[in-house]
Write a protein that holds these residues in place. Structure first.
Motif, PDB file in Angstrom:
ATOM      1  N   ARG A 163      69.761  74.335  63.450  1.00 39.89           N
ATOM      2  CA  ARG A 163      70.756  75.399  63.595  1.00 39.89           C
ATOM      3  C   ARG A 163      70.230  76.720  63.046  1.00 39.89           C
ATOM      4  O   ARG A 163      70.529  77.787  63.581  1.00 39.89           O
ATOM      5  N   GLU A 164      69.416  76.654  61.982  1.00 34.57           N
ATOM      6  CA  GLU A 164      68.903  77.868  61.354  1.00 34.57           C
ATOM      7  C   GLU A 164      67.542  78.280  61.898  1.00 34.57           C
ATOM      8  O   GLU A 164      66.948  79.247  61.406  1.00 34.57           O
ATOM      9  N   GLY A 165      67.047  77.561  62.907  1.00 33.86           N
ATOM     10  CA  GLY A 165      65.794  77.943  63.542  1.00 33.86           C
ATOM     11  C   GLY A 165      64.559  77.699  62.706  1.00 33.86           C
ATOM     12  O   GLY A 165      63.543  78.375  62.868  1.00 33.86           O
ATOM     13  N   ARG A 166      64.588  76.706  61.802  1.00 35.29           N
ATOM     14  CA  ARG A 166      63.438  76.410  60.955  1.00 35.29           C
ATOM     15  C   ARG A 166      62.370  75.637  61.725  1.00 35.29           C
ATOM     16  O   ARG A 166      62.676  74.855  62.630  1.00 35.29           O
ATOM     17  N   THR A 167      61.132  75.799  61.321  1.00 38.86           N
ATOM     18  CA  THR A 167      60.027  75.000  61.848  1.00 38.86           C
ATOM     19  C   THR A 167      59.963  73.702  61.061  1.00 38.86           C
ATOM     20  O   THR A 167      59.795  73.714  59.834  1.00 38.86           O
ATOM     21  N   VAL A 168      60.111  72.576  61.732  1.00 39.05           N
ATOM     22  CA  VAL A 168      60.076  71.273  61.074  1.00 39.05           C
ATOM     23  C   VAL A 168      58.624  70.818  60.992  1.00 39.05           C
ATOM     24  O   VAL A 168      57.939  70.679  62.002  1.00 39.05           O
ATOM     25  N   LEU A 169      58.143  70.587  59.779  1.00 37.73           N
ATOM     26  CA  LEU A 169      56.761  70.174  59.563  1.00 37.73           C
ATOM     27  C   LEU A 169      56.599  68.666  59.634  1.00 37.73           C
ATOM     28  O   LEU A 169      55.571  68.165  60.090  1.00 37.73           O
ATOM     29  N   ALA A 170      57.581  67.935  59.161  1.00 39.86           N
ATOM     30  CA  ALA A 170      57.542  66.469  59.182  1.00 39.86           C
ATOM     31  C   ALA A 170      58.919  65.944  58.837  1.00 39.86           C
ATOM     32  O   ALA A 170      59.770  66.671  58.309  1.00 39.86           O
ATOM     33  N   VAL A 171      59.129  64.669  59.130  1.00 41.26           N
ATOM     34  CA  VAL A 171      60.390  63.989  58.827  1.00 41.26           C
ATOM     35  C   VAL A 171      60.161  63.038  57.666  1.00 41.26           C
ATOM     36  O   VAL A 171      59.163  62.310  57.636  1.00 41.26           O
ATOM     37  N   LEU A 172      61.061  63.066  56.685  1.00 40.46           N
ATOM     38  CA  LEU A 172      61.022  62.079  55.609  1.00 40.46           C
ATOM     39  C   LEU A 172      61.816  60.875  56.092  1.00 40.46           C
ATOM     40  O   LEU A 172      63.038  60.809  55.945  1.00 40.46           O
ATOM     41  N   ALA A 173      61.111  59.918  56.696  1.00 37.11           N
ATOM     42  CA  ALA A 173      61.786  58.806  57.375  1.00 37.11           C
ATOM     43  C   ALA A 173      62.418  57.827  56.408  1.00 37.11           C
ATOM     44  O   ALA A 173      63.452  57.220  56.717  1.00 37.11           O
ATOM     45  N   GLY A 174      61.828  57.620  55.239  1.00 36.57           N
ATOM     46  CA  GLY A 174      62.378  56.674  54.285  1.00 36.57           C
ATOM     47  C   GLY A 174      61.703  56.813  52.939  1.00 36.57           C
ATOM     48  O   GLY A 174      60.615  57.386  52.816  1.00 36.57           O
ATOM     49  N   SER A 175      62.332  56.288  51.905  1.00 37.56           N
ATOM     50  CA  SER A 175      61.755  56.336  50.559  1.00 37.56           C
ATOM     51  C   SER A 175      62.433  55.299  49.691  1.00 37.56           C
ATOM     52  O   SER A 175      63.540  54.836  49.988  1.00 37.56           O
ATOM     53  N   ALA A 176      61.750  54.928  48.611  1.00 39.53           N
ATOM     54  CA  ALA A 176      62.315  53.956  47.675  1.00 39.53           C
ATOM     55  C   ALA A 176      61.655  54.131  46.320  1.00 39.53           C
ATOM     56  O   ALA A 176      60.520  54.608  46.214  1.00 39.53           O
ATOM     57  N   VAL A 177      62.394  53.736  45.277  1.00 36.71           N
ATOM     58  CA  VAL A 177      61.911  53.789  43.892  1.00 36.71           C
ATOM     59  C   VAL A 177      62.342  52.504  43.204  1.00 36.71           C
ATOM     60  O   VAL A 177      63.468  52.033  43.404  1.00 36.71           O
ATOM     61  N   ASN A 178      61.442  51.907  42.404  1.00 41.27           N
ATOM     62  CA  ASN A 178      61.837  50.766  41.580  1.00 41.27           C
ATOM     63  C   ASN A 178      60.993  50.731  40.323  1.00 41.27           C
ATOM     64  O   ASN A 178      60.199  51.643  40.059  1.00 41.27           O
ATOM     65  N   SER A 179      61.169  49.677  39.517  1.00 42.19           N
ATOM     66  CA  SER A 179      60.430  49.546  38.257  1.00 42.19           C
ATOM     67  C   SER A 179      59.744  48.192  38.190  1.00 42.19           C
ATOM     68  O   SER A 179      60.203  47.208  38.788  1.00 42.19           O
ATOM     69  N   ASP A 180      58.650  48.158  37.456  1.00 51.47           N
ATOM     70  CA  ASP A 180      57.932  46.895  37.292  1.00 51.47           C
ATOM     71  C   ASP A 180      58.742  45.860  36.527  1.00 51.47           C
ATOM     72  O   ASP A 180      58.525  44.652  36.684  1.00 51.47           O
ATOM     73  N   GLY A 181      59.653  46.341  35.677  1.00 49.32           N
ATOM     74  CA  GLY A 181      60.380  45.387  34.851  1.00 49.32           C
ATOM     75  C   GLY A 181      59.465  44.793  33.796  1.00 49.32           C
ATOM     76  O   GLY A 181      58.548  45.440  33.285  1.00 49.32           O
ATOM     77  N   ALA A 182      59.691  43.512  33.465  1.00 42.89           N
ATOM     78  CA  ALA A 182      58.886  42.837  32.436  1.00 42.89           C
ATOM     79  C   ALA A 182      57.583  42.345  33.053  1.00 42.89           C
ATOM     80  O   ALA A 182      57.417  41.166  33.363  1.00 42.89           O
ATOM     81  N   SER A 183      56.641  43.271  33.262  1.00 42.73           N
ATOM     82  CA  SER A 183      55.360  42.931  33.877  1.00 42.73           C
ATOM     83  C   SER A 183      54.356  42.532  32.797  1.00 42.73           C
ATOM     84  O   SER A 183      54.695  42.422  31.615  1.00 42.73           O
ATOM     85  N   ASN A 184      53.111  42.381  33.211  1.00 47.85           N
ATOM     86  CA  ASN A 184      52.070  41.935  32.272  1.00 47.85           C
ATOM     87  C   ASN A 184      51.546  43.109  31.453  1.00 47.85           C
ATOM     88  O   ASN A 184      50.397  43.524  31.606  1.00 47.85           O
ATOM     89  N   GLY A 185      52.413  43.662  30.630  1.00 41.09           N
ATOM     90  CA  GLY A 185      52.036  44.806  29.814  1.00 41.09           C
ATOM     91  C   GLY A 185      52.806  46.044  30.221  1.00 41.09           C
ATOM     92  O   GLY A 185      53.046  46.272  31.408  1.00 41.09           O
ATOM     93  N   LEU A 186      53.169  46.850  29.232  1.00 35.31           N
ATOM     94  CA  LEU A 186      53.992  48.031  29.480  1.00 35.31           C
ATOM     95  C   LEU A 186      53.353  48.974  30.483  1.00 35.31           C
ATOM     96  O   LEU A 186      54.013  49.492  31.380  1.00 35.31           O
ATOM     97  N   THR A 187      52.051  49.205  30.352  1.00 30.77           N
ATOM     98  CA  THR A 187      51.395  50.183  31.208  1.00 30.77           C
ATOM     99  C   THR A 187      50.667  49.555  32.389  1.00 30.77           C
ATOM    100  O   THR A 187      50.109  50.273  33.217  1.00 30.77           O
ATOM    101  N   ALA A 188      50.648  48.241  32.479  1.00 27.80           N
ATOM    102  CA  ALA A 188      49.905  47.582  33.556  1.00 27.80           C
ATOM    103  C   ALA A 188      50.701  47.632  34.852  1.00 27.80           C
ATOM    104  O   ALA A 188      51.914  47.342  34.863  1.00 27.80           O
ATOM    105  N   PRO A 189      50.080  47.987  35.992  1.00 28.08           N
ATOM    106  CA  PRO A 189      50.793  47.951  37.279  1.00 28.08           C
ATOM    107  C   PRO A 189      51.125  46.531  37.672  1.00 28.08           C
ATOM    108  O   PRO A 189      50.505  45.568  37.209  1.00 28.08           O
ATOM    109  N   ASN A 190      52.108  46.397  38.565  1.00 26.17           N
ATOM    110  CA  ASN A 190      52.605  45.071  38.942  1.00 26.17           C
ATOM    111  C   ASN A 190      52.653  44.950  40.458  1.00 26.17           C
ATOM    112  O   ASN A 190      53.374  45.709  41.125  1.00 26.17           O
ATOM    113  N   GLY A 191      51.854  44.032  41.006  1.00 30.47           N
ATOM    114  CA  GLY A 191      51.749  43.879  42.450  1.00 30.47           C
ATOM    115  C   GLY A 191      53.044  43.534  43.152  1.00 30.47           C
ATOM    116  O   GLY A 191      53.417  44.181  44.141  1.00 30.47           O
TER     117      GLY A 191
END
Length: 828
Positions: free
Chosen positions: A464-492
């Motif tokens: 409606r405002e005549g903007r140029t669309v560069l891309a669509v943010l189709a989806g997103s998600a956020v979560n937490s490792d929870g009780a993983s193998n160490g506070l700073t260790a990533p969790n698969g």
């Protein structure tokens, strides 16, 4: 010491001391009377009348009588002043302390019923926009009187009262004057609640007219079927990257930005460190944002850089930043705590600025305050996933209708070398400062700095405002490792879950995504865990492999600004149809079982995979706090064919800035680009999509032809009489719908004989039609005159457009004049 006197605050302490001394002596049974006098007529500092005080001057004769009465009182403290209880002098309000003495003339409520009847009647005859303009002029006039300026022209309509020199005392005086001329009861905090004349005028209009219509902000709506799109991007990253185009040149060219630490930060290190640095992090145009030099030094560089980057993102979206003031635009910025406050400790001169300058929450709050944004504002700290989490939250807020537009991204500037020394001790820092993402030679991360900001909007609003669309943010998600193998260790498993959640929010399968911009810190533990999650989700049941890369191999790990760098890279890659290579890969990591899925590490530039659907990419970020974020991007929808403006001759390029020096720099930049960008496109964008400042210039063919400083003023429209006409005049204006509609409405009511255009009987009706059409055309552009002037037939045009004559009545007079002129010999 009792009620205060404007400009005489220095006397209050001594007067209060005398009051206390009299009370003390009185308590001991000793004689003492302290008399707090009101103004005496024609004597001393009150020789000049002060009607705004609400007090009546005391004559010498009456003052002596009051003195005799006062010393006979048993009280040790007496107030001796005169108040006209019927109507204070000048109509000014009675001081609050004495208001209970007044029995008449008090107003019990604000609003139209209590307002000045003459003013409300005048406003009722105006259009809403004229009402606001009239009240803005009223406020500026009163403000000029308070500050002692010669005219209202010295008061900026949108300049904050604070910046114009108002103190708490003069702010109350302005409140009193505005209350007197409007008849409204106004709060003592008026100037702080409504911080400039234009905003205050809008408030007064609501109070005086009772028009409580909602502002132009978007209504609260919840839409799940209206995609969130990116309409603007800006960034600042190592390697002299100052724009998304620069970033693309860096990654597409296979270049890196790793270099030695800056020498101007006073870092004392046992050995040199390398990383990705912003060498100009100390540079900041404080005056542009209305910030004093002292406050600017006390501001965390993250605040400074994100202010500049946000402004650039808004302009690149084709939005005048000033137009966002008062809207529900949201600000969502990722940032981590720094040690900048520690650098200021013990240095005198920054008192009062350290808290706001170094508090993380102010990083987003500073943007909202500077631009006047009234939507949600928050600084997000989930460590290295901060910017993607901020983008996710911004998109959710847009879907829920909490904001009409959103600024989202992240910033990271290293105020101290603490992160280098900390990771070096733990063996997590690459010796050469390079992130060797997913490589068998990965030996730790390399720290970097940067900032990136996206402008997000609902697709329906963008179209409606005549903007140029560069891309669509189709989806997103956020979560937490929870009780993983160490506070700073990533969790698969947690990373797999966040990917599947993002795919579900986009309504997609893993095989629908072509490329993933990975986290890719270049650590022997983090990389295998991350790729394992990608193999288990994206790497299954697909015909062509998922392509994987990481911008950290070019820039280093920009922490809270890392994720948004990946988003900008992927948006540019989809638009260019190219997947850039990931640097510093000798062999794909042997710690990863690549055979368990179809995922290929991109070590050489390659074309974007072909598919009979939009291009899609995903971006991952994982924080040391355990917060994981995943975004899915889709190529922009095919836009409608652009309308290219046509310009006869060289197009004027309008340039503006806040200072003479800045204007010189802007002229140089625009002149340099004059031969690169189509003149009509550049002229249109400069005139409509950039904020306008007081110092202005107009360029033709790359050279300045006019230059000066704009002032607040009034606009006059002049309707000339006969003599300005020529054959074919106005024909090209028929391309504008507003002009055509108005012109045809007039012509339908006129008698236009076929005759020489210079004969009076023909020229005057034609000029009337042209002038009404021109007025409606300018009106459609938002131009509103303060004064209308007309000569000859122009007088009739003035009478019509000002509402004195209807179009039908005006045309009756024009036709009668034309018939009379036709009956006379030419020149008669």
């Amino acid at each position: 010491g009792v009620i205060g006197s404007a400009g005489q605050g220095s006397y209050a302490a001594a007067n209060a001391y005398l009051d206390a001394l009299a009370a003390y002596r009185h308590g001991l049974g000793l004689p003492a009377t302290s008399i707090a006098w009101g103004p005496w007529h024609g004597l001393g500092m009150t020789a000049t009348p002060q009607p705004e005080s609400g007090l009546t001057p005391i004559s010498a004769e009456r003052g002596l009588a009051m003195f005799d009465h006062a010393v006979r009182q048993t009280a040790g403290h007496v107030v001796a002043l005169l108040v006209d209880t019927a109507r204070p002098i000048g109509g000014a309000p009675v001081p609050a302390l004495l208001r209970d003495l007044v029995k008449a003339g008090r107003r019990s409520a604000a609003g139209p019923a209590a307002a000045d009847s003459a003013l409300t009647a005048a406003l009722a005859a105006m259009r809403p926009e004229d009402q606001t303009a009239h009240l803005t002029e009223l406020v500026r006039t009163e403000a000029a009187q308070v500050l002692g300026h010669a005219s209202a022209a010295d008061i900026g309509a949108r300049q904050e009262f604070r910046d114009q020199g108002f103190t708490s005392l003069t702010a109350v005086e302005l409140r009193n004057r505005v209350a007197a001329v409007t008849g409204l009861r106004l709060p003592a905090t008026l100037v702080f609640d409504y911080p400039n004349p234009a905003v205050l005028a809008a408030y007064l209009r609501t109070e005086l007219t009772g028009d409580t219509a909602a502002p132009a902000a978007a209504p609260v709506v919840t839409r799940t079927d209206d995609p969130i799109v990116i309409v603007g991007m800006s960034c600042r990253y190592p390697g002299d990257v100052r724009s998304p185009e620069d970033l693309w040149d860096l990654v597409a060219g296979g270049r890196e930005a790793t270099a030695d630490a800056p020498a101007d930060r006073g870092w004392e290190l046992p050995e040199p460190v390398r990383g990705g640095f912003l060498y100009d992090a100390a540079d900041f145009d404080a005056a542009f944002f209305g910030i004093s030099p002292r406050e600017a030094v006390a501001m965390d560089p993250q605040q400074r850089i994100v202010l500049e980057t946000t402004w650039e993102a808004i302009e690149r979206a084709g939005i005048d930043a000033h137009s966002l003031a008062g809207t529900t635009t949201g600000v969502y910025l990722g940032a981590a705590d720094t040690e900048y406050a520690a650098l200021l400790a013990g240095i005198p001169g920054f008192e009062g600025f350290v808290m706001t300058g170094t508090t993380g929450s102010v990083i987003s709050g500073r943007v909202a305050y500077t631009l006047g944004l009234e939507g949600p504002s928050m600084t997000v700290d989930t460590a290295c996933s901060s910017s993607l989490v901020a983008i996710h939250l911004a998109a959710q807020a847009l879907r829920l209708g909490e904001c009409s537009l959103a600024l989202a991204g992240g910033v990271a500037v290293l105020s101290s070398p603490a992160s280098f020394t900390e990771f070096a001790k733990q063996g997590g820092l690459a010796a050469d400062g390079r992130c060797k993402a997913y490589s068998d030679t990965a030996d730790g991360t390399g720290w970097a700095e940067g900032a990136g900001v996206l402008v997000l909007q609902r697709l329906s609003d963008a179209r409606r405002e005549g903007r140029t669309v560069l891309a669509v943010l189709a989806g997103s998600a956020v979560n937490s490792d929870g009780a993983s193998n160490g506070l700073t260790a990533p969790n698969g498993p947690s990373q797999q879950r966040v990917i599947r959640q993002a795919l579900a929010s986009a309504g997609l399968r893993g095989s629908d995504v072509d490329v993933v911009e990975g986290h890719g810190t270049g650590t022997r533990l983090g990389d295998p865990i991350e790729v394992g999650a990608l193999l288990a989700t994206y790497g299954q049941e697909r015909e062509t492999p998922l392509l994987l890369g990481s911008i950290k191999s070019n820039l280093g790990h920009a922490q809270a600004a890392a994720g948004v760098a990946g988003v900008i890279k992927m948006v540019q890659a989809m638009r260019h149809g190219t997947v850039p290579r990931t640097l510093h890969v000798t062999e794909p990591s042997s710690h990863i079982d690549w055979a368990t899925g179809a995922v290929d590490l991109v070590t050489e530039e390659m074309p974007w995979p072909r598919a009979d659907r939009p291009r899609r990419a995903a971006v991952s970020s994982f924080g040391v706090s355990g917060t994981n974020a995943h975004l899915i991007l889709e190529g922009a929808p095919v836009p409608a064919a652009p309308v290219t403006p046509t310009v006869a001759g060289p197009a004027p390029l309008i340039v503006s800035a806040r200072s003479e020096q800045a204007l010189d720099a802007q002229i140089e930049r625009v002149a340099a680009a004059a031969g690169i960008v189509a003149a009509a496109d550049a002229g249109f964008s400069l005139a409509t999509a950039r904020a306008t400042f007081d110092h202005r210039a107009v360029l033709l063919a790359g050279s300045p032809v006019a230059r000066g400083r704009a002032r607040e003023g009034r606009t006059a429209f002049v309707f000339s009489g006969q003599g300005s006409q020529r054959p074919g005049m106005g024909a090209e204006l028929m391309e504008f719908p507003a002009f055509r509609a108005a012109y045809e409405d007039v012509v339908a009511l006129l008698d236009l004989p076929e005759a020489d255009s210079h004969r009076t009987g023909w020229a005057q009706p034609a000029l009337f039609a042209l002038q009404v059409g021109l007025f409606r055309l300018l009106e459609s552009f938002g131009m509103r005159p303060d004064v209308l002037i007309g000569h000859s037939v122009g007088e009739l045009a003035v009478a019509h457009v000002s509402g004195v004559l209807s179009l039908e009545d005006a045309c009756v007079v024009v036709n009668a004049r034309a018939r009379l002129m036709q009956a006379l010999p030419e020149g008669g």
